[in-house]
Design an enzyme around this catalytic site. Sequence first.
Site, PDB file in Angstrom:
ATOM      1  N   GLU A 280       0.821  -1.212   0.000  1.00 44.47           N
ATOM      2  CA  GLU A 280       0.000   0.000   0.000  1.00 44.47           C
ATOM      3  C   GLU A 280       0.854   1.261   0.000  1.00 44.47           C
ATOM      4  O   GLU A 280       1.956   1.294   0.559  1.00 44.47           O
ATOM      5  CB  GLU A 280      -0.909   0.000   1.241  1.00 44.47           C
ATOM      6  CG  GLU A 280      -1.887  -1.155   1.228  1.00 44.47           C
ATOM      7  CD  GLU A 280      -2.640  -1.354   2.520  1.00 44.47           C
ATOM      8  OE1 GLU A 280      -3.712  -1.990   2.490  1.00 44.47           O
ATOM      9  OE2 GLU A 280      -2.168  -0.899   3.582  1.00 44.47           O
TER      10      GLU A 280
ATOM     11  N   THR B 136      -9.238   0.132  -0.032  1.00 47.43           N
ATOM     12  CA  THR B 136      -9.681  -0.967   0.831  1.00 47.43           C
ATOM     13  C   THR B 136     -10.871  -0.548   1.710  1.00 47.43           C
ATOM     14  O   THR B 136     -11.370   0.563   1.589  1.00 47.43           O
ATOM     15  CB  THR B 136      -8.526  -1.441   1.730  1.00 47.43           C
ATOM     16  OG1 THR B 136      -8.138  -0.362   2.579  1.00 47.43           O
ATOM     17  CG2 THR B 136      -7.333  -1.879   0.905  1.00 47.43           C
TER      18      THR B 136
ATOM     19  N   GLU C 299     -11.157  -3.257  -2.601  1.00 41.15           N
ATOM     20  CA  GLU C 299     -10.988  -4.537  -1.916  1.00 41.15           C
ATOM     21  C   GLU C 299     -11.691  -4.459  -0.567  1.00 41.15           C
ATOM     22  O   GLU C 299     -11.810  -3.382   0.016  1.00 41.15           O
ATOM     23  CB  GLU C 299      -9.502  -4.819  -1.634  1.00 41.15           C
ATOM     24  CG  GLU C 299      -8.609  -4.883  -2.840  1.00 41.15           C
ATOM     25  CD  GLU C 299      -7.142  -5.044  -2.459  1.00 41.15           C
ATOM     26  OE1 GLU C 299      -6.856  -5.190  -1.240  1.00 41.15           O
ATOM     27  OE2 GLU C 299      -6.298  -5.024  -3.355  1.00 41.15           O
TER      28      GLU C 299
ATOM     29  N   LEU D 260     -10.978  -7.076   5.422  1.00 40.99           N
ATOM     30  CA  LEU D 260     -10.970  -8.256   6.287  1.00 40.99           C
ATOM     31  C   LEU D 260     -11.785  -9.374   5.644  1.00 40.99           C
ATOM     32  O   LEU D 260     -12.683  -9.114   4.828  1.00 40.99           O
ATOM     33  CB  LEU D 260     -11.562  -7.914   7.666  1.00 40.99           C
ATOM     34  CG  LEU D 260     -10.859  -6.783   8.427  1.00 40.99           C
ATOM     35  CD1 LEU D 260     -11.645  -6.428   9.692  1.00 40.99           C
ATOM     36  CD2 LEU D 260      -9.420  -7.145   8.771  1.00 40.99           C
TER      37      LEU D 260
END
Length: 488
Positions: A180, A336, A374, A377
């Site tokens: 990232e 994310t 995305e 978790l």
Amino acid sequence: MDKANYVPVYVMLPLGVVNADNVFENPEDLRRQLKQLRAAEVDGVMVDVWWGIIEAGGPKQYDWKAYKSLFQMIKEEGLKLQAIMSFHQCGGNVGDVVNIPLPKWVLDIGSSDPDIFYTNRAGVYDPEYLSLGVDNKPLFGGRTALELYSDYMKSFRENMSEFLEGTITDIEVGLGPCGEMRYPSYPQNQGWVFPGIGEFQCYDKYMKADFKDAATKAGHPEWDLPDDAGQYNDTPDQTKFFGENGTYLSEKGKCFLAWYSNKLIEHADQILDLANQTFLGCKLKLAAKVSGMHWWYKSASHAAELTAGYYNLNDRDGYRPIAKMLSRHYAILNFTCVEMRDSEQSADAYSGPEELVQQVFSGAWREDIEVGCENALNRYDANAYNEILKNSRPNGVNPNGTPKLRITAMTYLRLGPDLLKTDNFDLFKIFVKKIHAGLDYLPDPSKYFKPITPLKRSKPKMSMNTILEATKVSPPFPFDAETDMPVN
């Protein structure tokens, strides 16, 4: 239903699908699982291509054999591929179930010069990614860190050419820990626990010298790096830097935060420029992953974002400048935490994943770049799927044309035994159908969204002043409260 509503879905493969010894483990098991994904109408998979595995033998000694076998299997099973140039260590962070360090010869250099790694104020080095302070320093047998990354990507292109026309759709370029674009501000292996604010990671000698230059240019040679920003598991109000009327609001604090975040943007810009040169002409898109730092988002200082390098405040957009930089390289912003709802978070974390996603997506779309996403978790429940679906098409489907807002692709975390359990996989298959807007599998991306064309050369370099024009806050685009295509 118009095909422009179709959002492709990729599934991340296990972190150690090629193990630390560069062996493609259990190919028969993986082929069976890939067949299950293809039968579920999944569009493709995402794979970490680990630097620590490929160049383990020594400088410029690249071994692609195991990955060639893996890529060939993916191609044979009719799946597309997102390949991550993983210049980071695997191990020590959330979800890391295997240990893949950086190449040993790089770590050996670090044993005599540990300042090549990110360092916190206490002097603890973090060997999961090279400090951006050494991007342009020839400390690696005469090569700079940027040259290490560039040579690796060139070798990838030379050795994986048969997959660069039709199988690989994206090259996601690793820009920091976990791949990232951020600093390693919250390392679990140093004791960080959610929702700690994390720590600044710029106390290696190379970054210290760089900040001293920046402070001197700003007319304040006496300014030093922060000494009042607390420790990993503090809350903002336990620190002078992030507390009420904290140092972050002072001229000294602003100078530091601008330098810290600008260095990250310059780091990404340089590596993406090299990636663009390497993959010029290939039919694929470049991508960069930005982390969803959702905790303390609803506090005034946004402390967790600031320590990670995202200079984002209520009156300053810290994400749209990143999108502006990415626009120079025609790169996708991959974000994310799209599965998270505010209501699922504990109140004491001041968490705002829904507002954060809305802000980041809106800034990227205003800069006219594509957005991927995305989940952060592992989740197998309807609430998570419905939140992803909402964020994938924030204003719902458009039966008669392109939806008002839509992402380019969604990458699901992660393939494994839990996903393939009957109940979980049955719901996942419904999710795939819904993110495809109820349409049958479409193998040709040009039929449903912006076609993948040969990569063009990056636009001319932007000045930092031009990039920072994007810090001006604009209201986010409105997002629907719920998806119009729920899985349940």
